[in-house]
Motif scaffolding. Structure first.
Motif, PDB file in Angstrom:
ATOM      1  N   ALA A 104      -6.501   4.527  11.904  1.00 29.71           N
ATOM      2  CA  ALA A 104      -6.228   3.124  11.776  1.00 29.71           C
ATOM      3  C   ALA A 104      -7.249   1.829  11.517  1.00 29.71           C
ATOM      4  CB  ALA A 104      -5.111   2.702  12.726  1.00 29.71           C
ATOM      5  N   LEU A 105      -7.132   1.134  10.817  1.00 34.42           N
ATOM      6  CA  LEU A 105      -8.120  -0.133  10.743  1.00 34.42           C
ATOM      7  C   LEU A 105      -7.793  -1.008  11.902  1.00 34.42           C
ATOM      8  CD1 LEU A 105      -8.489  -0.439   6.882  1.00 34.42           C
ATOM      9  CD2 LEU A 105     -10.130   0.825   8.286  1.00 34.42           C
ATOM     10  N   GLY A 115       7.334  -4.705  12.697  1.00 34.26           N
ATOM     11  CA  GLY A 115       8.270  -3.751  13.234  1.00 34.26           C
ATOM     12  C   GLY A 115       8.838  -3.024  11.898  1.00 34.26           C
ATOM     13  N   THR A 116       8.441  -2.819  10.675  1.00 40.04           N
ATOM     14  CA  THR A 116       8.827  -2.150   9.590  1.00 40.04           C
ATOM     15  C   THR A 116       7.647  -1.482   8.862  1.00 40.04           C
ATOM     16  OG1 THR A 116      10.752  -3.612   9.220  1.00 40.04           O
ATOM     17  CG2 THR A 116      10.138  -2.226   7.412  1.00 40.04           C
ATOM     18  N   CYS A 117       7.895  -0.260   8.359  1.00 37.88           N
ATOM     19  CA  CYS A 117       6.681   0.367   7.456  1.00 37.88           C
ATOM     20  C   CYS A 117       6.796  -0.220   6.358  1.00 37.88           C
ATOM     21  CB  CYS A 117       7.099   1.684   7.654  1.00 37.88           C
ATOM     22  SG  CYS A 117       5.871   2.824   6.601  1.00 37.88           S
ATOM     23  N   CYS A 123      -2.563   1.923   6.817  1.00 38.12           N
ATOM     24  CA  CYS A 123      -2.845   1.504   8.076  1.00 38.12           C
ATOM     25  C   CYS A 123      -1.688   0.711   9.147  1.00 38.12           C
ATOM     26  CB  CYS A 123      -4.121   0.441   8.243  1.00 38.12           C
ATOM     27  SG  CYS A 123      -3.772  -1.132   7.249  1.00 38.12           S
ATOM     28  N   ASP A 124      -0.613   0.935   8.627  1.00 38.62           N
ATOM     29  CA  ASP A 124       0.424   0.283   9.082  1.00 38.62           C
ATOM     30  C   ASP A 124       0.976   1.358  10.274  1.00 38.62           C
ATOM     31  OD1 ASP A 124       2.820  -1.100  10.188  1.00 38.62           O
ATOM     32  OD2 ASP A 124       3.532  -1.342   8.061  1.00 38.62           O
ATOM     33  N   LYS A 125       0.837   0.658  11.748  1.00 37.53           N
ATOM     34  CA  LYS A 125       1.165   1.382  12.849  1.00 37.53           C
ATOM     35  C   LYS A 125       2.575   1.658  12.788  1.00 37.53           C
ATOM     36  CE  LYS A 125      -2.794   0.044  15.475  1.00 37.53           C
ATOM     37  NZ  LYS A 125      -3.391  -0.512  16.696  1.00 37.53           N
ATOM     38  N   CYS A 139      -2.736   4.780  -1.184  1.00 39.17           N
ATOM     39  CA  CYS A 139      -3.115   3.749  -0.096  1.00 39.17           C
ATOM     40  C   CYS A 139      -3.403   2.448  -0.680  1.00 39.17           C
ATOM     41  CB  CYS A 139      -4.097   4.040   0.979  1.00 39.17           C
ATOM     42  SG  CYS A 139      -3.516   5.641   1.807  1.00 39.17           S
ATOM     43  N   LEU A 140      -2.765   1.283  -0.271  1.00 44.89           N
ATOM     44  CA  LEU A 140      -3.076  -0.010  -0.845  1.00 44.89           C
ATOM     45  C   LEU A 140      -4.583  -0.534  -0.655  1.00 44.89           C
ATOM     46  CD1 LEU A 140       0.240  -2.170   0.276  1.00 44.89           C
ATOM     47  CD2 LEU A 140      -0.407  -1.353  -2.138  1.00 44.89           C
TER      48      LEU A 140
END
Length: 627
Positions: A104-105, A115-117, A123-125, A139-140
């Motif tokens: 992750a960055l 709270g949402t993917c 890199c969204d945890k 990947c964006l």
């Protein structure tokens, strides 16, 4: 850069990827190994199977701590991603330990929904995905670090001694490649942020900024001294002291509604057509400005843009003169009379001196007052040189010079009158319109409409339908080139025609009428291949007919017109290839060898000379191999 080194160490041979900073100490038990190793461009390993090291495409041997940091190799079924997140070199670790190739960055720029993917945000945890690429299609940008990969065939690599992360990838073709990811900090970080304060704020804004919406303290730009091509033409309304621009309404949308804000461009001669709809024509007949001819000439035109600085100077303004008689709109019973249906501007210019003369002519029509009535209007603007006589150019605009240009009108000749070939055009209700479409060269077209004949007599009916299909006047010749002159008959080709046959049906009260016209045009390119010119080789009218009952008034006839252009260009033979070099040796090149191998008298005279030359040749060959 990495180098390939060969360590001759008993009892095994090791091929390593050596980084530029990695040391190469002496190996214990190997007296032949020294720090000074030679770079080999070609490597051949000749070892027995028992002594050859056993490697696996999915696993690397453990690295010695003396060889520097090593990243375990992992086989992947997908090629390397050039935007994958680079990880720094790590110390030696066991073979069964794997690292996350997508860490992750610290800043996740695409994590926009707490709270949402977020989709494709690697890199969204909140996604809680150890390997986002297995779920996301991509990947964006900004969700993974940028990196650079260098790959070689995996069969050439035995052990990785690179300080950079490495992996083994397998592409779709089954080819395994060993890749090293080189970390480039310039790809991952911006330059140092500049400090902004009250002292350098204005300097930075002026250096990196652009145009502003607000004028601020800048002065207004003075008007240009003269018009340039495409510039709006300025107008002045004395009654309201307002400066505006000459408008040429154009059509927008599927319905072709008129938009008034389209400005006319200087030196751009063109025509536009649009439609106006009226809900209540009875009240709009005298109040709608677009129907009144005075709307299009109750102003003056500025000769040059700098006339804005002195609007009271009449020498810098040109009045719009009437070239035709007009009357204001008038509602008479159930008819709105004198509604403008066509506006034609003739503007004469004189270079940088600007506009010298403007004239306007109109075509007016009557409209029946009914709900939802529509009016189609034409707006034409034509520019010409000041004082130019139109009778000096009787041929009109060209469709090419000399060859036709795709999309230009197809020129035809009737007697001595040159015009464009046209085809049917329908109104909004599907009935045939008086206006017709121009046939464009090289563009296949089909159109149709319904005709309600005025005459029921067979001969008059046939004449009326023939005229509706091919237009009036009937084309007789077609221009071979786009710049054909009516005075030169050699530049025109007669149009072939095949009318309907009337010998078919046993019916005394039947009338054969044409219902379809197919216009076939054969054309080809001629001239240089680098600059070919299109010309018309011939044209033909083909009619299709059917029989109808004679003397039946009020019958609607469906008519169709088709235009097809056939390219009959004969391509020339392809040019020959470039001449090939024919290498020839001197005629006496093999003379010493021939003498040595011959049984002639020359052998007996000097048997030592050919042998000596052959020995010198062999010695030179052996010497070149040992160097």
């Amino acid at each position: 850069m990495t180098s390939m080194r060969l360590l001759l160490c008993a009892p095994r041979t090791l091929l390593e990827i050596q980084g530029p900073a990695a040391p190469t100490p002496l190996q214990p038990g190997c007296p032949m190994c020294t720090p000074q190793l030679h770079l080999l461009t070609v490597l051949v390993l000749m070892l027995p199977d028992a002594a050859r090291p056993q490697t696996s495409p999915t696993q690397a041997l453990p690295a010695s701590s003396a060889l520097g940091p090593v990243t375990p190799e992992e086989a992947t079924a997908t090629p390397p991603d050039w935007s994958e997140d680079p990880t720094p070199g790590t110390p030696s670790m066991p073979e069964n330990v794997t690292t996350d190739p997508f860490p992750a960055l610290p800043i996740c720029v695409c994590d926009l929904t707490p709270g949402t993917c977020d989709l494709n945000c690697c890199c969204d945890k909140d996604c809680d995905l150890p390997h986002p690429r297995t779920v996301f299609s991509f990947c964006l940008p900004g969700s993974v670090r940028s990196s650079s990969w260098v790959c070689v065939d995996n069969s050439l690599i035995f052990r990785s001694n690179s300080p950079f992360p490495s992996r083994v990838f397998t592409d779709s073709g089954g080819i395994t490649q060993f890749c090293v990811r080189v970390n480039n900090s310039k790809l991952n970080y911006f330059q140092k942020l500049q400090t902004v304060n009250a002292t350098n704020f204005q300097t930075l804004a002026a250096e990196f900024g652009g145009q502003s919406f607000t004028s601020g303290t800048s002065e207004t730009q003075p008007p240009l001294p003269f018009y340039r091509a495409g510039h709006p033409i300025l107008t002045y309304y004395p009654s309201w002291s307002v400066v505006s621009s000459l408008k040429q309404p154009a059509a927008v949308g599927a319905g072709g509604l008129c938009v008034e804000s389209n400005p006319a461009g200087f030196l751009e001669s063109k025509s536009t057509t649009c439609t106006r709809f009226f809900r209540d024509l009875a009240s709009s007949c005298t109040s709608e400005p677009a129907l009144d001819a005075a709307t299009y000439y109750n102003f003056t035109v500025l000769k040059v843009p700098r006339g804005m600085t002195d609007l009271q100077n009449t020498k810098l303004r040109v009045p719009v003169t009437l070239a035709s008689q007009t009357s204001p709109p008038l509602l008479a019973g159930n008819t709105c009379q004198n509604a403008v249906s066509q506006v034609i501007y003739e503007i004469e210019t004189n270079g940088t001196s600007g506009i010298q003369k403007v004239s306007v002519s109109f075509r007016q029509t009557n409209l029946t007052v009914k709900p939802g009535v529509s009016l189609q209007q034409d707006f034409i603007i034509h520019f010409k040189a000041f004082g130019q006589r139109m009778d000096a150019f009787p041929t009109g605009p060209r469709s090419g010079n000399p060859g036709y240009l795709i999309g230009k009108p197809l020129l035809v000749l009737t007697g001595d009158f040159r015009h464009s070939m046209t085809l049917l055009q329908s109104q909004g209700n599907g009935m045939c319109s008086v206006k017709r479409h121009e046939i464009q060269f090289g563009v296949n077209t089909v159109s149709g409409c319904k005709l309600r004949p005025k005459e029921a007599n067979c001969s008059h009916l046939q004449k009326e339908i023939y005229q509706a299909l091919h237009g009036h006047p009937r084309p007789e010749h077609v221009a071979i080139f786009g710049n054909a002159d009516p005075a030169q008959r050699g530049g025109w080709s007669r149009i072939l025609s095949r009318n309907c046959s009337v010998s078919a049906v046993n019916c005394t009260s039947c009338c054969f009428i044409p219902v379809s016209l197919e216009i076939q045009v054969l054309w080809a390119y001629i001239g240089l291949q680098s600059n070919p010119q299109a010309h018309v080789a011939g044209a033909q009218f083909l009619y299709q007919c059917r029989s109808v009952r004679e003397n039946q008034s009020g019958t609607e006839v469906s008519l169709t017109t088709l235009v097809s252009f056939v390219d009959i260009t004969q391509k020339p033979e392809p040019p020959r290839d470039q001449p090939r070099t024919d290498w020839k040796l001197p005629f006496d090149f093999f003379f010493p060898f021939k003498v040595a191998l011959s049984r002639g008298t020359s052998v007996q005279k000097g048997p030592a000379a050919p042998a000596l030359i052959l020995c010198v040749f062999l010695l030179g060959l052996l010497n070149s191999q040992t160097m």
